[in-house]
Each structure stands twice: as C-alpha cells, then as structure tokens.
Design an enzyme around this catalytic site. Sequence first.
Site, PDB file in Angstrom:
ATOM      1  N   GLU A   1      72.883 -15.121  51.023  1.00 19.09           N
ATOM      2  CA  GLU A   1      72.504 -16.510  51.281  1.00 19.09           C
ATOM      3  C   GLU A   1      71.732 -16.604  52.595  1.00 19.09           C
ATOM      4  O   GLU A   1      71.896 -15.765  53.492  1.00 19.09           O
ATOM      5  CB  GLU A   1      73.791 -17.361  51.355  1.00 19.09           C
ATOM      6  CG  GLU A   1      73.512 -18.833  51.617  1.00 19.09           C
ATOM      7  CD  GLU A   1      74.737 -19.726  51.378  1.00 19.09           C
ATOM      8  OE1 GLU A   1      75.849 -19.197  51.243  1.00 19.09           O
ATOM      9  OE2 GLU A   1      74.537 -20.960  51.341  1.00 19.09           O
TER      10      GLU A   1
ATOM     11  N   GLU B   1      78.457 -25.210  43.633  1.00 19.18           N
ATOM     12  CA  GLU B   1      79.570 -26.050  44.100  1.00 19.18           C
ATOM     13  C   GLU B   1      79.207 -27.531  44.049  1.00 19.18           C
ATOM     14  O   GLU B   1      79.246 -28.239  45.077  1.00 19.18           O
ATOM     15  CB  GLU B   1      80.027 -25.619  45.503  1.00 19.18           C
ATOM     16  CG  GLU B   1      80.607 -24.219  45.497  1.00 19.18           C
ATOM     17  CD  GLU B   1      81.349 -23.805  46.782  1.00 19.18           C
ATOM     18  OE1 GLU B   1      81.326 -24.567  47.765  1.00 19.18           O
ATOM     19  OE2 GLU B   1      81.950 -22.716  46.773  1.00 19.18           O
TER      20      GLU B   1
ATOM     21  N   TYR C   1      87.991 -17.816  47.056  1.00 19.78           N
ATOM     22  CA  TYR C   1      88.048 -17.138  48.356  1.00 19.78           C
ATOM     23  C   TYR C   1      89.492 -16.836  48.730  1.00 19.78           C
ATOM     24  O   TYR C   1      90.399 -17.632  48.456  1.00 19.78           O
ATOM     25  CB  TYR C   1      87.409 -18.005  49.445  1.00 19.78           C
ATOM     26  CG  TYR C   1      85.893 -17.963  49.399  1.00 19.78           C
ATOM     27  CD1 TYR C   1      85.210 -16.887  49.941  1.00 19.78           C
ATOM     28  CD2 TYR C   1      85.154 -18.970  48.792  1.00 19.78           C
ATOM     29  CE1 TYR C   1      83.831 -16.815  49.887  1.00 19.78           C
ATOM     30  CE2 TYR C   1      83.768 -18.909  48.735  1.00 19.78           C
ATOM     31  CZ  TYR C   1      83.117 -17.820  49.284  1.00 19.78           C
ATOM     32  OH  TYR C   1      81.748 -17.735  49.223  1.00 19.78           O
TER      33      TYR C   1
ATOM     34  N   GLU D   1      81.262 -16.233  43.579  1.00 13.77           N
ATOM     35  CA  GLU D   1      81.602 -16.086  45.010  1.00 13.77           C
ATOM     36  C   GLU D   1      83.064 -15.703  45.106  1.00 13.77           C
ATOM     37  O   GLU D   1      83.934 -16.437  44.605  1.00 13.77           O
ATOM     38  CB  GLU D   1      81.352 -17.376  45.795  1.00 13.77           C
ATOM     39  CG  GLU D   1      79.872 -17.673  45.989  1.00 13.77           C
ATOM     40  CD  GLU D   1      79.612 -18.916  46.840  1.00 13.77           C
ATOM     41  OE1 GLU D   1      80.435 -19.232  47.717  1.00 13.77           O
ATOM     42  OE2 GLU D   1      78.573 -19.564  46.605  1.00 13.77           O
TER      43      GLU D   1
HETATM   44  O1  AHR Z   1      79.642 -18.136  50.977  1.00 12.28           O
HETATM   45  C1  AHR Z   1      79.655 -19.202  51.891  1.00 12.28           C
HETATM   46  C2  AHR Z   1      79.727 -20.564  51.219  1.00 12.28           C
HETATM   47  O2  AHR Z   1      80.951 -20.700  50.575  1.00 12.28           O
HETATM   48  C3  AHR Z   1      78.723 -20.825  50.127  1.00 12.28           C
HETATM   49  O3  AHR Z   1      77.499 -21.261  50.627  1.00 12.28           O
HETATM   50  C4  AHR Z   1      79.370 -21.908  49.341  1.00 12.28           C
HETATM   51  O4  AHR Z   1      79.002 -21.885  47.994  1.00 12.28           O
HETATM   52  C5  AHR Z   1      80.861 -21.636  49.532  1.00 12.28           C
HETATM   53  O5  AHR Z   1      81.548 -22.773  49.882  1.00 12.28           O
END
Ligand code: AHR
Length: 508
Positions: free
Chosen positions: A32, A180, A255, A311
């Site tokens: 990114e 998102e 995450y 992600e």
């Molecule tokens: O990976 C960092 C951020 O985490 C990304 O831009 C977003 O999609 C997510 O919240």
Amino acid sequence: MENSVTATARLVVDLDVTGATINRHVYGHFAEHLGRCIYDGFWVGEDSEIENVRGIRSDVVAALRALDIPNLRWPGGCFADEYHWRDGIGPRDERPRVVNSHWGDVVENNHFGTHEFMDLCELLGAEPYIAGNVGSGTVQEMSEWVEYLTRGDDSPMARLRRANGRDEPWKVPFWGLGNEPWGCGGTMSAEQYAYEARKYATFCREHSGNTLMRIAAGANEGDLQWTRALMEALDCVGCTMYGKPVYQAVSFHFYTHSGSGINTEDATAFTTEQYYDTLAYASEVDRILRGHIAVMDTYDPDGRIALVCDEWGTWWNVEEGTNPGFLFQQNTVRDALVAGIHFDAFHRHARRLQIANIAQTLNVLQAMILTDGDAMVLTPTYHVFEMNKGHQDAQSLPVHVLETPSTTARGAELPLVSSSASTKDGKALLSLTHLGAESDLDVSVDLRGRGARVARARVLTGDSTAAFNDVDTPEAVAPAPLEATLVDGILSLRLPPHSFATVELDVD
Ligand code: AHR
C-alpha cells in the site's frame, strides 16, 4: 500451564488421502501507499544510489523472488479508496501531488503509479491484484482503468496507455471493488455496499481475452452478516455476466493482536501471557474461516464464489520515534508463529479460500523485509513464507493431532501444536508450529498410506519469543537444519520452544 520438562505430541498424516489444492495465491502479498512500503521500500527512483531497475530496488526484488510471490495487491488498503489512477500515469515530473490523508497526512508525489506497479509485478514474477476506488471514485473511472490496463485494440484508453510508453496490454487477473467499505472505504452498510459492488463490477469489462476475478470487499473479521449480504446480493435478475456471477469473490480482513485491540502492545516487548494471548487470537482465524465458508456454502454449494482474505497479519505499536501513521513495526519469532498458524488454517480451508495477502510486504505491519537506507533485513515471517512455499498448488493432506500439550489463553484451551501437510510431484511437505514458550517438544508423526523418506528438515527459532533480526544481527532468527528420523513410517523429531519447522519428504 506447561513446564520446562520436554513435552510430547503425536500426529497422524494420511499421505494417500488428498484434499483440495492449496491455491498458490494464498501466499499473496500486499503493498500500500503507506509509510515506507512503496517509497523507500520498493521504489527508490532511477537516480538513487541504491541499486535499482527502473527505480525499483534490486535487493528487495531478489529476496522476494525467492518466495515465489504469486500475487501482489495494490495500491491499498484505505489508500485505494482515495486513489485516482490518472494521477499516476504520464511523465513523473508532471504528475499531481496529492495528500495521503489516511497514512500520516503526507504528500504523495504519484511517482509510483500504474506502469511502475505493473513493472514491479513483472520483476517479481507476481500477478497483479489491483484494488479499485469505490469510496471516492466513479464507475467510469474504474471502468477506464480496467480498459487502460487490459485492452489491446485502438480504444481511447489503449491509446492513452500507448502514449505513455506501453504498447501491449497487461493481464490483470484480480480486481478489488474498493476496500473496507464498512470503514475507511465509505462507511457503508453491507446492503448499501452490495449494490455498489454489483454496479462497479458490471462495468469492469473483460477486454482482449483478459479474465477478471472481481472481488467484493468483505467483512471485518467474523462479521458473517456482511458475507451474507454480499452472497444474497448475487441472487438478482441480471446478476450474471459472461456466464459468471457479477462478482466472483468476497473477501474479509483479519488482523492479529493481543489484549484489548490494535495499537495496544509493542512488537518486541511482551509478557508470556501476552504471547499466548496473541497466538490464541491468531488461532481464531480457523473459526472465522469456518464461519464465512458456512455462510457461503448455504448460498453457493457448488463453490463458484471464492473466499479471499486480502489483509492479515499482526498489528503492534509503531517503533519508538517513527511516524504513528506509518505503521512500522519490528517482527519477532512470535510473528513467525502467527504466520505458521495462519497458513495451517489456510491449507485446511483450501476448498473455498483462494487468495490471501499478508499486510504488508515491506516496512509496514507484519513485513517480510525491513529496509534501512541501503541495508535490508529479512524478518522471521519472511522465513516462514520461504520454508512453506512448497505448499503452493499442492494438494492438502489431513493431519490428525492425537496428543498435544496445551495451555489456557483468552479463557480457552490453546493446543501448543499447529500443523498442516500437502503433497505435490512425488513430494510431501509437513509444517509444524510449536507454540510452547518454555519446553522442547518431542514430536512423532505416523505417516500412513505411502512410503516416505526425509529429504530435508529445517527449524526456525530464536533465543526468545521476542527474538528479531536487525541490521546488526540479521541472522538472529534464521532457518537451521533439524534432525529428523523416519523408521517404519514414524517420523520423530524434537522441536525447540517457540519454533516453526518444515519437513520435506520424498514419497512413493
Ligand atoms: O494494512 C493497513 C490498513 O489496514 C489498510 O489500509 C486497511 O484496509 C486496514 O484497515
């Protein structure tokens, strides 16, 4: 709680019971416009003293090529929904400067744009996964970007591409419909986004023989209602194009952190309790995958729609003295074990999960590589990707854990062994993650169904769960040979605490 006496684990692997093929794209990556991922990471510019090919850093490319990266997602993340692709084409010194409002509020000079990204993919040997702008872009803008990239004839966008120096169209297999949308991508409801996704997908055309997997941006973690809404929205008059559903995949993000949320813990300073808490959190990925897949099975029993986890990875406090908006974090043995746990779950759910992208490849969150000026460090997570690459496009094999030590974390029992296996081309690969922080683990694996011989066994660990690599000690956490014996079909090995191991087998 475990103690420091050697523990034991017993597993069975059925070498002759092949399951779904593990799509190599679950070993995908994500880059990114965030912090030092693109600028200072991949892109140093043609005039840099750091060795580069057309502005792209050569040492980074060489290290990543060794991972057989199958695809690279770009330009975001949250950045995707404020990116206007026309800003990133044409002569670099004429490209507009814009504000990257999500990540540090820094000025983006657009020197790395469409042509540079496609060049990077070609250098890496990776397929492009482009995330288009739904949040602040238009349907026409996205439609023309697809045309610009993939159309071969004399269309307006193909002409524009040629004017910018690229004659042949590129192939772009993966196309993201925003990112998102429940948050930074537009703060939409699932139903609202589903309508948008259908509309945008309709105008992402398949030009000149290019086929697109259009990926609807999906749930946060285990938000099954989001997945349900996306699956329901496919059931409409006119919801097929070219004989396919209007979008062909739905994604989710997951995450890993510990305690009360992201940005609550340091990457390298944590207690044993936080260590187990993190690994328990990471292990939740299996439950979350099962949840999304169960919803998808209800609407799509034939498996026409793919699940994508575009992600995943750990999210810690930024390193002291660095820009909070740049998400730069160190990477330890703990991160490597998080990766091992994820891949085991990805392999188990190979039937539906077709793509996954770690966040992010360079200098951001759970990175493979950290750069520091002209120096470059391979992280523990890098080594897991390298040791595991033999699973790409292999057929998954069932692994039964008959006995394992366990501990308690996040209020539940946490088994201290995670494992998966696959087979391809007369070989098999077994991955083992030993979560135990203190004891060695004696592992015996009953390899049933086919004869096998050990070709190579390796282990990855460090002095502690928090061991990491940096420019002064780049090999503090690196793969080392592991002793493994195979007698009468029983594979025996001893794993050190907090370790990840792979055993490569030749099979009859
Ligand atoms: O990976 C960092 C951020 O985490 C990304 O831009 C977003 O999609 C997510 O919240």
